[in-house]
Design a protein around this motif. Structure first.
Motif, PDB file in Angstrom:
ATOM      1  N   MET A   1      14.908  68.876  86.062  1.00 48.24           N
ATOM      2  CA  MET A   1      14.575  69.043  84.651  1.00 48.24           C
ATOM      3  C   MET A   1      13.401  68.133  84.296  1.00 48.24           C
ATOM      4  N   LYS A   2      12.426  68.697  83.587  1.00 54.37           N
ATOM      5  CA  LYS A   2      11.268  67.915  83.143  1.00 54.37           C
ATOM      6  C   LYS A   2      11.331  67.718  81.627  1.00 54.37           C
ATOM      7  N   VAL A   3      11.239  66.454  81.204  1.00 47.88           N
ATOM      8  CA  VAL A   3      11.324  66.103  79.785  1.00 47.88           C
ATOM      9  C   VAL A   3      10.067  65.344  79.383  1.00 47.88           C
ATOM     10  N   ILE A   4       9.410  65.796  78.313  1.00 44.72           N
ATOM     11  CA  ILE A   4       8.289  65.066  77.723  1.00 44.72           C
ATOM     12  C   ILE A   4       8.782  64.340  76.475  1.00 44.72           C
ATOM     13  N   HIS A   5       8.503  63.039  76.391  1.00 45.18           N
ATOM     14  CA  HIS A   5       8.772  62.263  75.177  1.00 45.18           C
ATOM     15  C   HIS A   5       7.441  62.018  74.475  1.00 45.18           C
ATOM     16  N   ILE A   6       7.386  62.340  73.184  1.00 46.19           N
ATOM     17  CA  ILE A   6       6.166  62.126  72.406  1.00 46.19           C
ATOM     18  C   ILE A   6       6.467  61.099  71.320  1.00 46.19           C
ATOM     19  N   ILE A   7       5.649  60.055  71.237  1.00 47.88           N
ATOM     20  CA  ILE A   7       5.887  58.964  70.295  1.00 47.88           C
ATOM     21  C   ILE A   7       4.544  58.455  69.767  1.00 47.88           C
ATOM     22  N   ARG A  79       1.055  72.517  78.536  1.00 47.48           N
ATOM     23  CA  ARG A  79       0.844  73.623  79.491  1.00 47.48           C
ATOM     24  C   ARG A  79       0.805  73.104  80.923  1.00 47.48           C
ATOM     25  N   LYS A  80       0.163  71.944  81.124  1.00 50.95           N
ATOM     26  CA  LYS A  80       0.023  71.374  82.465  1.00 50.95           C
ATOM     27  C   LYS A  80       1.368  70.915  83.031  1.00 50.95           C
ATOM     28  N   ILE A  81       2.143  70.188  82.234  1.00 52.20           N
ATOM     29  CA  ILE A  81       3.422  69.635  82.705  1.00 52.20           C
ATOM     30  C   ILE A  81       4.489  70.725  82.796  1.00 52.20           C
ATOM     31  N   ASP A  82       4.409  71.710  81.856  1.00 49.97           N
ATOM     32  CA  ASP A  82       5.385  72.810  81.825  1.00 49.97           C
ATOM     33  C   ASP A  82       6.820  72.264  81.737  1.00 49.97           C
ATOM     34  N   PRO A  83       7.166  71.533  80.655  1.00 50.76           N
ATOM     35  CA  PRO A  83       8.482  70.882  80.557  1.00 50.76           C
ATOM     36  C   PRO A  83       9.594  71.859  80.206  1.00 50.76           C
ATOM     37  N   ASP A  84      10.806  71.422  80.443  1.00 52.16           N
ATOM     38  CA  ASP A  84      11.982  72.159  79.969  1.00 52.16           C
ATOM     39  C   ASP A  84      12.338  71.726  78.549  1.00 52.16           C
ATOM     40  N   VAL A  85      12.138  70.423  78.276  1.00 52.19           N
ATOM     41  CA  VAL A  85      12.518  69.842  76.984  1.00 52.19           C
ATOM     42  C   VAL A  85      11.397  68.936  76.488  1.00 52.19           C
ATOM     43  N   ILE A  86      11.134  68.972  75.180  1.00 58.17           N
ATOM     44  CA  ILE A  86      10.271  67.980  74.531  1.00 58.17           C
ATOM     45  C   ILE A  86      11.108  67.237  73.504  1.00 58.17           C
ATOM     46  N   GLN A  87      11.073  65.911  73.580  1.00 59.34           N
ATOM     47  CA  GLN A  87      11.760  65.054  72.593  1.00 59.34           C
ATOM     48  C   GLN A  87      10.686  64.238  71.890  1.00 59.34           C
ATOM     49  N   SER A  88      10.558  64.435  70.579  1.00 60.09           N
ATOM     50  CA  SER A  88       9.603  63.635  69.805  1.00 60.09           C
ATOM     51  C   SER A  88      10.333  62.521  69.078  1.00 60.09           C
ATOM     52  N   TRP A  89       9.579  61.469  68.748  1.00 53.67           N
ATOM     53  CA  TRP A  89      10.177  60.276  68.159  1.00 53.67           C
ATOM     54  C   TRP A  89       9.400  59.890  66.902  1.00 53.67           C
ATOM     55  N   MET A  90       9.982  60.113  65.758  1.00 54.60           N
ATOM     56  CA  MET A  90       9.462  59.752  64.427  1.00 54.60           C
ATOM     57  C   MET A  90       8.430  60.759  63.912  1.00 54.60           C
ATOM     58  N   TYR A  91       8.092  60.628  62.610  1.00 55.75           N
ATOM     59  CA  TYR A  91       7.422  61.688  61.861  1.00 55.75           C
ATOM     60  C   TYR A  91       6.121  62.197  62.485  1.00 55.75           C
ATOM     61  N   TYR A  92       5.183  61.302  62.805  1.00 56.30           N
ATOM     62  CA  TYR A  92       3.906  61.750  63.342  1.00 56.30           C
ATOM     63  C   TYR A  92       4.110  62.543  64.638  1.00 56.30           C
ATOM     64  N   ALA A  93       4.950  62.017  65.511  1.00 56.67           N
ATOM     65  CA  ALA A  93       5.219  62.708  66.779  1.00 56.67           C
ATOM     66  C   ALA A  93       5.929  64.033  66.542  1.00 56.67           C
ATOM     67  N   ASP A  94       6.837  64.069  65.558  1.00 56.11           N
ATOM     68  CA  ASP A  94       7.526  65.319  65.231  1.00 56.11           C
ATOM     69  C   ASP A  94       6.518  66.391  64.822  1.00 56.11           C
ATOM     70  N   LEU A  95       5.594  66.014  63.939  1.00 55.84           N
ATOM     71  CA  LEU A  95       4.609  66.977  63.448  1.00 55.84           C
ATOM     72  C   LEU A  95       3.668  67.433  64.563  1.00 55.84           C
ATOM     73  N   PHE A  96       3.149  66.484  65.340  1.00 57.96           N
ATOM     74  CA  PHE A  96       2.251  66.837  66.441  1.00 57.96           C
ATOM     75  C   PHE A  96       2.957  67.739  67.450  1.00 57.96           C
ATOM     76  N   SER A  97       4.226  67.447  67.744  1.00 58.39           N
ATOM     77  CA  SER A  97       4.945  68.195  68.784  1.00 58.39           C
ATOM     78  C   SER A  97       5.103  69.663  68.422  1.00 58.39           C
ATOM     79  N   ILE A  98       5.459  69.959  67.174  1.00 56.03           N
ATOM     80  CA  ILE A  98       5.709  71.355  66.805  1.00 56.03           C
ATOM     81  C   ILE A  98       4.412  72.153  66.769  1.00 56.03           C
TER      82      ILE A  98
END
Length: 740
Positions: A1-7, A79-98
């Motif tokens: 499983m590949k997970v990207i965390h955005i913060i 697109r490059k990482i092709d994750p299964d899950v993205i987990q964002s952390w806090m407002y700016y990351a939430d907005l950028f992630s979606i």
């Protein structure tokens, strides 16, 4: 499983940054690859992060032009990482992630979870940019697959105050690295020597970035009262705060654990915004007693350790500091050990990691079970309140739920929607079936494609059951919440629906859930013959319904009722089955013996505008003793203010919520022998013959005549019985067993 965390910025000293670092550096089995994308350059742990082997990407978002470019860079990385899950952390990351996830073209494949790390924000104290970002997050909040909050207060605030609309909320508390955060005598000596602080000096620490919510000024004002104590301020921007002789302003540090070991006491002065405070938890793990404000889930973290003072109250803070520094070192050490035990037992890093991992695995390995609940209306009643309550205890990782109300505009609709559950109103009058409304009901069921339909009450059992069968729903569960119905007062259409229910009870439902044993036995005699029958009583939210001395005082003050007044109450809509006349007749007789007694009546249509009711009250000479409160949303506080709760129903009750809720508040009950009322009360109250006002009076007097100690014992036994047999969590678990 590949997970990207955005913060926003990885590697800083903030709670979210530390939680993420703990989460991704934890040892796991093979097949679990994690990546971190920071919207800004990494913080003080930059080098140690790179050395750890974590795959870290850094973007630039300080300027608007950089932010726009970074959105597309982030989409390219997805697109490059092709994750299964993205987990964002806090407002700016939430907005950028979606935004970036949709641009990447991977939305259908990738599961996205937003991360909420704070509770009640005072947005007026923040920049226009942040206020705009929060508003945009609210607008897009229905799009992620789920939102992970680190506190229940944070979840409630974002639903109730900010208007977030996501249906899948998961609360995962921060986990503390108890191997890193522990009392270290060697580090204490080293740091004190480095900071030129003698061992006999009292040191108080405070860990927080400079931010309006952290309220450093309250701490600085209090520090002036203690010139012989050294205060250490740790966090980004603290080095720029005003100079005070006994305050060391250390700025952002990577040795917070060692600085805590060098301290004797910890303080947090936040005004708002805290969800689950890492600073408090890490201090407790380091064997420090904590003085803090009551923000977020702080009370839950502390439980019986530490102390709480009012926000911004310098005088109260200084008083608590004086209290703690009066202890000798040995006592402070013992208190600190209790604090650490609390963190080890409840908020360890292992617990947090397992919950995050399980969340991601559940989302990838299986879809949530879709359940549609169909009910007559959302006007408050036993079944309606029970349906509303179970949504707070459903396992959101397993179930996706929605509600169809046959009748529109019930007051519980908004409360259910605030829990993230969508409500559809089909505008069907149960006693007059409209073909167009029925077709709308079928359309909604087919659109939602539920795995299970659970119907509540007779009319919904038939209408919802037939609609479910026509839509091909494989599992239909009926719920029956009534026992004996009096033919004199029950509508002909309701009696007809009950007979039809008996005829199709072996055709439509896969299972029938009865709320009481009496209800099951009665319906068996009526010809109900489903193959699977289950008895699941109503459950009580023990966190909401509990003894509350303050509520007792406040409600009595609101109604101008003296504390020593013997107060008896009844709760229930105005309906012949509730037999309010018998209650009032008993009150009239009791008043001749106990002239100072007073009476509270609550429920739909229990107001002075109900002429029939008010005329009877005046006829009995009770107008100065009876308080008509109508429908109340604060029944937990009303029950706590009463000395007795009466349930005088003459028929129809199966398992009355009123009895359970009032007993959970420690208030004994006098009930008529209808449904399972007698079983619920057992020896904690009194059961009397229905329509017998003299028996009611006799039972009221038996409780009134008890001494203070006897009343306290009776109150405790009420609470204990509900807690052991009818807690909401255990009842919801029983419902969930029927879904498999």
């Amino acid at each position: 499983m590949k997970v990207i965390h955005i913060i926003g910025r990885f590697g800083g000293t903030g709670g979210a940054e530390r939680s993420l670092q703990n989460l991704i550096t934890a040892k796991r089995k093979k097949g679990y690859t994690q990546y971190v994308i920071g919207l800004q350059k990494a913080g003080v742990d930059n080098e140690s992060i790179k050395q750890s082997g974590i795959k870290l990407y850094e973007l630039e978002t300080y300027k608007l032009s950089d932010a726009i470019i970074s959105i597309f860079k982030l989409a390219k990385l997805i697109r490059k990482i092709d994750p299964d899950v993205i987990q964002s952390w806090m407002y700016y990351a939430d907005l950028f992630s979606i935004i970036s996830l949709y641009i990447s073209g991977k939305r259908k494949k990738v599961r996205l979870f937003w991360g909420i790390r704070c509770s009640n924000l005072n947005l007026s104290e923040y920049t226009l940019k942040l206020r705009l970002v929060v508003r945009l997050c609210k607008y897009f909040s229905h799009l992620p697959d789920g939102i992970v909050a680190n506190s229940f207060s944070g979840k409630d605030y974002h639903i109730n105050n900010l208007g977030y609309k996501n249906k899948n909320w998961i609360v995962i508390y921060n986990g503390i690295d108890i191997d890193k955060y522990k009392h270290d005598p060697i580090a204490r000596i080293k740091l004190r020597k480095k900071l030129n602080i003698s061992e006999d000096k009292i040191v108080i620490s405070h860990v927080a970035r400079v931010d309006p919510m952290k309220d450093h000024q309250t701490l600085l004002n209090s520090a002036r009262d203690f010139p012989d104590i050294t205060f250490i301020l740790i966090g980004k921007g603290t080095e720029k705060l005003e100079s005070t002789e006994n305050v060391l302003k250390l700025g952002e540090r990577d040795d917070v654990n060692e600085l805590l070991s060098a301290s004797d006491l910890f303080i947090l002065t936040s005004k708002y915004g805290e969800g689950f405070s890492n600073a408090i938890s890490e201090a407790m793990a380091s064997e420090l007693s904590v003085i803090t404000t009551d923000t977020g889930d702080t009370k839950h973290i502390l439980e019986n350790t530490g102390s709480i003072f009012p926000v911004g109250n310098v005088k109260s803070l200084s008083a608590l500091i004086s209290h703690y520094i009066s202890y000798d070192k040995e006592t402070l050490k013992k208190l600190g050990a209790i604090s650490r035990d609390r963190i080890e037992s409840n908020f360890s890093l292992d617990v947090m990691i397992k919950e995050f991992d399980q969340l991601y695995k559940n989302q990838l390995n299986s879809e949530r079970i879709k359940i549609t609940h169909i009910i007559n209306s959302l006007y408050p009643g036993g079944a309606e309140v029970m349906l509303h309550n179970i949504f707070s205890k459903y396992d959101e990782k397993k179930y996706s739920v929605n509600v169809i109300s046959l009748i529109s505009d019930g007051p519980l609709k908004n409360d259910i929607e605030k829990k993230g559950v969508s409500v559809f109103e089909s505008n069907i009058k149960p006693d007059r079936l409209n073909i167009f409304s029925f077709l709308k009901l079928i359309y909604y069921i087919r659109k939602n494609k539920p795995d299970i339909i659970q119907t509540w009450l007779y009319h919904s059992n038939i209408i919802g059951g037939v609609a479910g069968k026509l839509c091909g729903v494989k599992k239909i569960i009926w719920s029956i919440h009534a026992s004996h119905l009096d033919t004199e007062f029950t509508k002909y259409t309701t009696r007809l629906i009950i007979k039809i229910g008996a005829l199709v009870s072996n055709i439509i439902p896969n299972n029938i859930v009865y709320v009481s044993k009496v209800s099951f036995l009665l319906h068996k005699l009526l010809g109900y013959k489903c193959k699977i029958n289950t008895v699941i009583p109503n459950g009580v939210d023990l966190e909401k319904f509990k003894p509350d001395t303050l509520a007792r005082i406040n409600i009595r003050n609101e109604l101008k009722i003296p504390e020593d007044t013997f107060l008896i109450g009844i709760a229930g809509r105005y309906d012949p089955m509730k037999d309010h006349r018998n209650f009032l007749l008993a009150a009239s007789k009791l008043s001749k013996v106990e002239p100072s007694a007073a009476y509270i009546m609550c429920g739909t249509s229990i107001t002075k505008s109900n002429q029939e009711l008010y005329d009877y009250i005046e006829e009995l000479g009770l107008s100065d003793k009876v308080y008509l409160l109508g429908y109340r949303e604060d029944m937990n506080k009303i029950y706590a203010a009463l000395d007795i709760v009466a349930v005088t129903s003459r028929y129809g009750e199966a398992f009355p919520m009123v009895v359970c809720e009032s007993m959970a508040c420690g208030t004994p009950c006098v009930v008529t022998d209808v449904g399972d009322s007698s079983y619920i009360v057992d020896k904690t109250g009194f059961t009397v013959e229905k329509e017998n006002s003299d028996a009611l009076v006799e039972a009221f007097l038996k409780i009134s005549n008890k001494n203070k100690i006897e009343k306290q014992k009776l109150s405790s036994s009420c609470r204990e019985r509900i807690s052991s047999l009818f807690s909401l969590q255990s009842i919801v678990s029983a419902y969930e067993k029927n879904y498999y």
